[in-house]
Design an enzyme around this catalytic site. Structure first.
Site, mmCIF file in Angstrom:
data_model
loop_
_atom_site.group_PDB
_atom_site.id
_atom_site.type_symbol
_atom_site.label_atom_id
_atom_site.label_comp_id
_atom_site.label_asym_id
_atom_site.label_seq_id
_atom_site.Cartn_x
_atom_site.Cartn_y
_atom_site.Cartn_z
ATOM 1 N N TYR C 293 84.607 -15.760 -25.300
ATOM 2 C CA TYR C 293 83.319 -15.414 -25.911
ATOM 3 C C TYR C 293 82.495 -16.677 -26.125
ATOM 4 O O TYR C 293 82.964 -17.667 -26.687
ATOM 5 C CB TYR C 293 83.548 -14.700 -27.243
ATOM 6 C CG TYR C 293 82.350 -13.924 -27.726
ATOM 7 C CD1 TYR C 293 82.228 -12.566 -27.457
ATOM 8 C CD2 TYR C 293 81.339 -14.537 -28.467
ATOM 9 C CE1 TYR C 293 81.142 -11.837 -27.915
ATOM 10 C CE2 TYR C 293 80.245 -13.813 -28.919
ATOM 11 C CZ TYR C 293 80.148 -12.467 -28.636
ATOM 12 O OH TYR C 293 79.057 -11.749 -29.082
ATOM 13 N N TYR C 343 74.041 -11.173 -22.186
ATOM 14 C CA TYR C 343 74.630 -11.058 -23.520
ATOM 15 C C TYR C 343 74.776 -9.595 -23.862
ATOM 16 O O TYR C 343 73.847 -8.942 -24.319
ATOM 17 C CB TYR C 343 73.734 -11.771 -24.537
ATOM 18 C CG TYR C 343 74.279 -11.730 -25.945
ATOM 19 C CD1 TYR C 343 75.340 -12.555 -26.317
ATOM 20 C CD2 TYR C 343 73.753 -10.868 -26.893
ATOM 21 C CE1 TYR C 343 75.853 -12.512 -27.599
ATOM 22 C CE2 TYR C 343 74.254 -10.826 -28.188
ATOM 23 C CZ TYR C 343 75.300 -11.651 -28.529
ATOM 24 O OH TYR C 343 75.803 -11.614 -29.808
#
Lengths: 137, 324, 391
Positions: C293, C343
Site C-alpha cells: 500500500y 487510487y
C-alpha cells in the site's frame, strides 16, 4: 549596545525581521502609554460599533513600533530624523504582525539613511508602511 | 445633498482651514519624565538605553537620556477625558470632526502621519503643541466610502522655544456604507476567517473550555494518577472513570513536526508548522510551533508554550522556541 | 476449535474499471461494472454470488449493487472500517465467510469518484462524522487535517532516525512511475518523470512533495473469492489466500497515533504480518513479489520491515539497492501502485497481486510468482494477505 556606523550601512541591507503577536493587552496598554484614550483602543464594544471585531491598535503605537524596529537594529546613538507612516488594515487581537525593513537610500551630506519599513499582519495584510530617516555616527 | 446644499456645506467646511486646534500653543499635561518614558518603552518592547538607562546615557554622546522621538505627540494628548466626557468643545479638530459627522461623515480613519524631528526632548522639558487645520481635500471616494481628507500640521517646541519637531496628520472622514452601520459588528468586509473549531462533546469540552481561559490541562486518573492526553473517559491503566486534571507548564520539546503547504485553508496563517510535542509532564500534544524561522524547527528543539488567541474565535496553545 | 483459514479460500476473479479523473458516472455504476467484470473473470454468474463486502467508507450499499448486477440472495455482507486499512480486510472477511460456510462466493468491491467527487486531499475540514469529530478536533485547529500531514508527521520522525530516506522515497516514486509508464491501464501510462522533476515538484506537506503522494482517481475494483474446492473448476488458476491478518495495535488513533513511545513505526502491520505468516507457514524468503500500500512513498519502507524483508532503519538501503525493481529481490507495486496506476484504496492492488500469481502482470510477464504479499493502508488499523498458487 552598539550603534551602527554610517560607513557600515549599505543600500539594500535588510533589517532583522520582527514578529509581533497582537494581543488585547498590547493594544490597550500601548494606547494608554501613548496617552491615547480613544475608547476604540480599549473598549471592544466601541470598536465593534465601528465595524471592527475587537479593539484595534492606535497610530501612535504603530509609530512607536516602527521607530523601535529601526533603532533595535541601528543602536542607541541613532538620531531619529523623520518617521513617515501610512496606515493600512487595522491590527486586532489574535493577529501577528511581521515587520520588515530595508535600507533604501544614503545621504553622505548628513550621514543619514532612509529605511523603508513594512508591517503586515497575517490576516488582513499591510498594517503600516513608511520610511524612517535616521542619522548615524 | 443637492448641489446647492453641497456647495453651502463645502463653503462652511473649507472655512475650517487655517483654524487653530487648541487656540495657540498648548502645553502638555506632564513635563517629559522618566516614568512615562519607561512605561512607554516597556510596553513597546523598546530596550534602547538612550531612553531609559541614565548611567549609559551619561557616557553617551548626548550625555543624558532623551525621550523617544516617536513619543512626541503623546506628551500633548488630551488624556482620559476623551474616554470619559469626550473631547472639549473648544478643540478645533473635534469641531471639524463634529461638523463633518453632522452631515453623515461619521467614519474616521487616520491614514498618514509624517513626523520630522529637529531636536531631542529630555527629562524636565515642557512640550508645547501648536496645531492648525492645514488643508481639507475635495470630496473623495475611497474603498471606505465618500468623504474628505483633512490634514493637521503641528509644531512641537520646548520651554525655550526650540523646535523639537513637526507633524502632518492626515485623516479621512467618511460616510460609512449603510449596511456597515446597520450590522456593524458583523460587517462582512471585515469578517476574519477563523480556524476550524474543535467540536466539543462530553469527553473534551472541559479541556477546550480551560484552553479558552488560557490553560492547558492534562487529564489525570484519580485512581492511579496516570496522566493521559488526548482526554478519554476511562483510564486505560486501571479502568477508573474518575479523573481530574493538572495544568501543564507547557515546557516541551519537538518530537516530530510538519510544515503545511497545500491545501491552504482560510483562517490559518502560513508558514504553518504543526508539531507533536513532548511535554515535561510526559504526555504529548499536537500544536503549532511559532515565532521562529521554519528552517530552525527541528526534532529535539526546546520550546515553551502559551495559550494565544490565534483569531477572533480561537484560543490555542502555541509553542515558541526557547532562546538558547 | 480453531480453524486455520490458510488455503481454504481462493481469489478466482478480479477486475478494475477504467481509471479516470472524471468518470461521468455514479459510484454505483463504477462498483456494478467492477463487480460484474470480476464475476465474469471468474467464469461465474452473478447468481453464484452470495456474499459481499466493502469499506465502511464506500458510498454504495451492497444490496444496491446486488440489484444492479443481478446478484440474488445474500447470506453474508459486511464492511471494514479505517479507510485504506480495509483493503485486505475485505479478503479477511471473505476468507472467513468462505472458510466457515457462511457464504460460498464473496465479492469484495470498492468504487469511488475520488477525483471528481469528494477528494481525500481536501482533508477532514468538511462535514465530519460525529463519531470522529472529537478525535479530529485535536488536530484541525492547529491545521493538521490532511492524510499527507498525518503521514508526514511519522515521516519526519523516521528521517530523524534513518538515513537516505529522501533518496529512497524518490526511488519508490520513480520506480512505480516506471512500472506505470509500461502499464496501459495506469493513469500515468507513458508519462515518466526524473529526479529533477521530483525535486521540483510542489511541496504538499513537508517533507512530502507532490510526487510522494498518491493520486486521486475515479474508478472501481472488485475481487471474487470462493472456496479452494470450487476454485479448481473455474476459468483461471486459483490464487489461494494462504494467510491473512489484520490488527489495530494498542494505543491506536486513526492516522494520528502520535502517543506511542516511537511513532516512526507501524505496529498494527507488524501484528498482521505475524498472523499471516503463521497461518501460511511461509517466511519472507518464500515471497516473490509484493503489492505494498502506497498512499505516500515512505509507508512502503516501513511495511517492508513489518513483513521481514529488512530492518526498519535499513529499509531505505534495501530499496536503494534495487530490491523493488523488475529484476530485484521483491518486484513491488508492478502496476504502478496508487502513486501512478490509480487510487482505488488498495483494491486495485489485490487485483495486481492476483495477476502476479497468475503470471499476467504486464510488468512481470512469464515470471513464476509462487507467493505474493498484498497490504492495506497504514497509520490506521490495517492488515495484509499472502496469496499464492494452489499447492
Amino acid at each position: 549596545m552598539n550603534t551602527l556606523n554610517y560607513a557600515d550601512v549599505s543600500v539594500g541591507d535588510k533589517l532583522p525581521g520582527l514578529e509581533l503577536p497582537i494581543s488585547s493587552s498590547l493594544i490597550s496598554c500601548a494606547a494608554l502609554a501613548t496617552r491615547d484614550f480613544e475608547p476604540c483602543h480599549h473598549d471592544k464594544s466601541v470598536a465593534q460599533s465601528m465595524g471592527l471585531p475587537d479593539v484595534f491598535m492606535n497610530i501612535l503605537t504603530s509609530q512607536a513600533l516602527m521607530a523601535r524596529f529601526v533603532t533595535d537594529w541601528s543602536g542607541p546613538e541613532t538620531q531619529m530624523k523623520a518617521l513617515r507612516i501610512k496606515l493600512g488594515a487595522p491590527n486586532v487581537p489574535g493577529m501577528v504582525m511581521t515587520v520588515t525593513g530595508e535600507v533604501v537610500e544614503k545621504d553622505d551630506a548628513e550621514n543619514s539613511v532612509n529605511i523603508e519599513v513594512t508591517g503586515e499582519n497575517n490576516i488582513w495584510g499591510m498594517h503600516m508602511s513608511g520610511t524612517v530617516r535616521i542619522a548615524l555616527p | 445633498m443637492t448641489p446647492e446644499e453641497t456647495k453651502a456645506f463645502e463653503d462652511e467646511l473649507y472655512n475650517f482651514v487655517g483654524n487653530s486646534v487648541h487656540g495657540g500653543p498648548r502645553k502638555g499635561h506632564d513635563d517629559v519624565n522618566a516614568a512615562m518614558i519607561r512605561q512607554w518603552c516597556e510596553i513597546m518592547g523598546d530596550a534602547n538605553p538612550a531612553y531609559i538607562d541614565a548611567e549609559w546615557a551619561a557616557k553617551s554622546t548626548r550625555g543624558h537620556t532623551i525621550a523617544p522621538p516617536a513619543m512626541m505627540y503623546a506628551w500633548t494628548q488630551e488624556g482620559y477625558k476623551v474616554a470619559s466626557v469626550g473631547r472639549p468643545e473648544s478643540d478645533g479638530q473635534a469641531r471639524l470632526v463634529r461638523f463633518l459627522a453632522s452631515k453623515g461623515f461619521t467614519g474616521s480613519l487616520g491614514t498618514n502621519v509624517d513626523q520630522e524631528y529637529f531636536a531631542d526632548a529630555k527629562i524636565g522639558d515642557s512640550i508645547f503643541e501648536d496645531s492648525i487645520i492645514e488643508s481639507i481635500s475635495e470630496q473623495k471616494t475611497t474603498g471606505r466610502g465618500v468623504g474628505y481628507f483633512f490634514e493637521t500640521f503641528a509644531k512641537f517646541t520646548n520651554q525655550d522655544g526650540t523646535l523639537l519637531g513637526t507633524q502632518r496628520f492626515r485623516v479621512f472622514q467618511f460616510i460609512p456604507p449603510a449596511q456597515a452601520e446597520a450590522e456593524a459588528p458583523a460587517d462582512s468586509g471585515l469578517e476574519v476567517p477563523t480556524r476550524i473549531q474543535a467540536p466539543r462533546g462530553q469527553d473534551n469540552k472541559w479541556w477546550w473550555d480551560a484552553c479558552d481561559e488560557g490553560k492547558v490541562l492534562i487529564q489525570r486518573c484519580k485512581s492511579c494518577q496516570v496522566l493521559r492526553h488526548p482526554p478519554r473517559p476511562m483510564c486505560g491503566e486501571c479502568q477508573s472513570t474518575e479523573w481530574d486534571s493538572i495544568e501543564s507548564t507547557l515546557d516541551g520539546e519537538v518530537f516530530s513536526f510538519v510544515e503545511m503547504h497545500h491545501p491552504r485553508v482560510p483562517g490559518y496563517q502560513y508558514p504553518l508548522i504543526v508539531a507533536v510535542i513532548e511535554l515535561a509532564e510526559g504526555t504529548r500534544i499536537v500544536a503549532n510551533v511559532v515565532g521562529c524561522d521554519v528552517a530552525d524547527v527541528h526534532i529535539g528543539m526546546k520550546i515553551k508554550g502559551q495559550v494565544d488567541q490565534v483569531d477572533e474565535k480561537t484560543m490555542l496553545p502555541q509553542f515558541y522556541p526557547i532562546a538558547s | 476449535m480453531t480453524i486455520n483459514v490458510s488455503g481454504e479460500a481462493a481469489i478466482v476473479g478480479v477486475a478494475n474499471t477504467e481509471f479516470t479523473k472524471a468518470s461521468g458516472v455514479s459510484e454505483l455504476e463504477l462498483a456494478s461494472v467492477a463487480v460484474r467484470d470480476a464475476i465474469a473473470d471468474a467464469g461465474l454468474k452473478p447468481s453464484d454470488v452470495d456474499g459481499m463486502t466493502t469499506f465502511t467508507l464506500d458510498n454504495t450499499d451492497e444490496i444496491e449493487i446486488a440489484r444492479a448486477v443481478g446478484i440474488g440472495d445474500l447470506t453474508f455482507y459486511s464492511r471494514v472500517p479505517h479507510g485504506g486499512g480495509a483493503a485486505t480486510g475485505l479478503v479477511h472477511q471473505a476468507v472467513m465467510a468462505v472458510a466457515t460456510g457462511m457464504a460460498e462466493v464473496v465479492v469484495c468491491y470498492r468504487a469511488l469518484n475520488g477525483r471528481s467527487g469528494h477528494r481525500y486531499s481536501s482533508g477532514v475540514a468538511g462535514p465530519l462524522l460525529t463519531s470522529d469529530a472529537i478525535h479530529w478536533g485535536w488536530y484541525t485547529p492547529s491545521g493538521l487535517m490532511t492524510p499527507a500531514s498525518w503521514v508526514a508527521m511519522y515521516t519526519q520522525r523516521y528521517m530523524h532516525l534513518a538515513e537516505n530516506v529522501q533518496d529512497a522515497m524518490f526511488e519508490i516514486a520513480h520506480l512505480q512511475r516506471e512500472y506505470a509508464v509500461k502499464n496501459p491501464a495506469a493513469f500515468f501510462y507513458e508519462r515518466p518523470f526524473d529526479r529533477a522533476d521530483y525535486d521540483a515538484s510542489r511541496p504538499i506537506v513537508s517533507p512530502f512533495k507532490m510526487l510522494d503522494c498518491c493520486m486521486e482517481t475515479d474508478g472501481g475494483s472488485a475481487v471474487v473469492i470462493t472456496t479452494a474446492e470450487r476454485a479448481k473448476d473455474l476459468k483461471h488458476p486459483a490464487v489461494v489466500v494462504k494467510g491473512v491478518g489484520q490488527a489495530a495495535a494498542a494505543n491506536m488513533e486513526s492516522m494520528t497515533s502520535f502517543y506511542r513511545p516511537e511513532i516512526a513505526a507501524i505496529p498494527s502491520m507488524d501484528i498482521a504480518a505475524k498472523m499471516a505468516y503463521e497461518q501460511s507457514g511461509l517466511t519472507p524468503d518464500d515471497i516473490d513479489a509484493a503489492v505494498i500500500y502506497d498512499a505516500f512513498t515512505p509507508i512502503v519502507l516501513w511495511q517492508l520491515a513489518s513483513w521481514g524483508f529488512c530492518d526498519l532503519l535499513d529499509a531505505p538501503n534495501f530499496v536503494l539497492d534495487g530490491a523493488l525493481r523488475p529484476d530485484g529481490r521483491l518486484p513491488t507495486n508492478t502496476h504502478g501502485g496508487q502513486l501512478s496506476e490509480a487510487y482505488i484504496h488498495g483494491v486495485n492492488g489485490i487485483v495486481e497481486a492476483t495477476k502476479l500469481v497468475r503470471g499476467t502482470s504486464v510488468n512481470q510477464p512469464n515470471k513464476t510468482v509462487n507467493n505474493v504479499l498484498v497490504t492495506s493502508g497504514v497509520g490506521v488499523p490495517t492488515g495484509g494477505a499472502l496469496l499464492g498458487k494452489l499447492d
